[in-house]
Scaffold this motif. Sequence first.
Motif, mmCIF file in Angstrom:
data_model
loop_
_atom_site.group_PDB
_atom_site.id
_atom_site.type_symbol
_atom_site.label_atom_id
_atom_site.label_comp_id
_atom_site.label_asym_id
_atom_site.label_seq_id
_atom_site.Cartn_x
_atom_site.Cartn_y
_atom_site.Cartn_z
ATOM 1 N N ARG A 1 0.840 -1.176 0.000
ATOM 2 C CA ARG A 1 0.000 0.000 0.000
ATOM 3 C C ARG A 1 0.886 1.239 0.000
ATOM 4 N NH1 ARG A 1 -4.359 1.368 4.669
ATOM 5 N NH2 ARG A 1 -2.463 1.977 5.772
ATOM 6 N N SER B 1 1.207 5.421 0.041
ATOM 7 C CA SER B 1 0.508 6.567 0.594
ATOM 8 C C SER B 1 1.104 7.842 0.001
ATOM 9 C CB SER B 1 0.648 6.592 2.113
ATOM 10 O OG SER B 1 -0.014 7.698 2.667
ATOM 11 N N TRP C 1 -10.529 14.430 -6.184
ATOM 12 C CA TRP C 1 -10.668 14.601 -4.746
ATOM 13 C C TRP C 1 -12.072 15.074 -4.363
ATOM 14 C CZ3 TRP C 1 -7.470 12.766 -1.247
ATOM 15 C CH2 TRP C 1 -7.697 13.109 0.082
ATOM 16 N N SER D 1 -7.731 5.437 -3.312
ATOM 17 C CA SER D 1 -8.779 5.928 -2.418
ATOM 18 C C SER D 1 -8.273 7.111 -1.614
ATOM 19 C CB SER D 1 -9.240 4.807 -1.476
ATOM 20 O OG SER D 1 -8.168 4.389 -0.650
ATOM 21 N N ARG D 2 -9.215 7.823 -1.041
ATOM 22 C CA ARG D 2 -8.871 8.933 -0.148
ATOM 23 C C ARG D 2 -8.775 8.380 1.269
ATOM 24 N NH1 ARG D 2 -13.781 12.679 -2.131
ATOM 25 N NH2 ARG D 2 -14.784 10.647 -1.862
ATOM 26 N N ALA D 3 -7.713 8.696 1.945
ATOM 27 C CA ALA D 3 -7.535 8.226 3.310
ATOM 28 C C ALA D 3 -8.258 9.155 4.279
ATOM 29 C CB ALA D 3 -6.050 8.176 3.661
ATOM 30 N N ASN D 4 -8.426 8.698 5.506
ATOM 31 C CA ASN D 4 -9.071 9.529 6.521
ATOM 32 C C ASN D 4 -8.251 10.778 6.818
ATOM 33 O OD1 ASN D 4 -11.241 7.787 6.834
ATOM 34 N ND2 ASN D 4 -10.194 6.582 8.401
ATOM 35 N N THR E 1 -4.644 12.996 1.906
ATOM 36 C CA THR E 1 -3.828 11.801 1.744
ATOM 37 C C THR E 1 -4.546 10.813 0.841
ATOM 38 O OG1 THR E 1 -2.791 12.058 3.908
ATOM 39 C CG2 THR E 1 -2.713 9.875 2.918
ATOM 40 N N VAL E 2 -3.806 10.285 -0.111
ATOM 41 C CA VAL E 2 -4.346 9.326 -1.065
ATOM 42 C C VAL E 2 -3.588 8.007 -0.919
ATOM 43 C CG1 VAL E 2 -4.581 8.766 -3.504
ATOM 44 C CG2 VAL E 2 -5.079 11.064 -2.713
ATOM 45 N N LEU E 3 -4.313 6.920 -1.000
ATOM 46 C CA LEU E 3 -3.728 5.594 -0.882
ATOM 47 C C LEU E 3 -3.805 4.856 -2.211
ATOM 48 C CD1 LEU E 3 -5.382 4.499 2.473
ATOM 49 C CD2 LEU E 3 -3.166 5.605 2.160
ATOM 50 N N GLN F 1 -3.687 0.951 -2.982
ATOM 51 C CA GLN F 1 -3.593 -0.432 -2.544
ATOM 52 C C GLN F 1 -3.298 -1.306 -3.747
ATOM 53 O OE1 GLN F 1 -3.817 -1.783 0.630
ATOM 54 N NE2 GLN F 1 -3.241 -3.713 -0.347
#
Length: 124
Positions: free
Chosen positions: A19, A21, A53, A71-74, A78-80, A82
């Motif tokens: 993953r 980040s 976004w 995906s957008r992280a919490n 920040t973008v992830l 995977q």
Amino acid sequence: QVHVVESGGGSVQAGDSLRLSCAASGRTSGSYAMGWFRQAPGKEREFVAGINWSNGSTRYRDSVKGRFTISRANAKNTVLLQMNSLKPEDTALYYCAARIEAVVGVLINDYDYWGQGTQVTVSS
């Protein structure tokens, strides 16, 4: 100015997961898009995945569909990425980029700010 920093690369075996980040800081208010690109030795940099976004819409290159998820992280801005079922051909330096427009582009010139990259190596 927007500062982009990637993390999470490493060396894995084929079939494993990683993953990545990407954290963006600076003038990140408003509408924008984030993208992941990669560059293998001797090859051109290519689009991997991107996310709008504002509305969360995504795009992927065909060779990673079904294996990679952006995906957008919490955490704010920040973008992830995977990456599952990794293959040796996924080996590359992975770059994160930010675009000050809420449209996911697939071209290098579509993006305004770039990180330094994080290495992903997949062995067979």
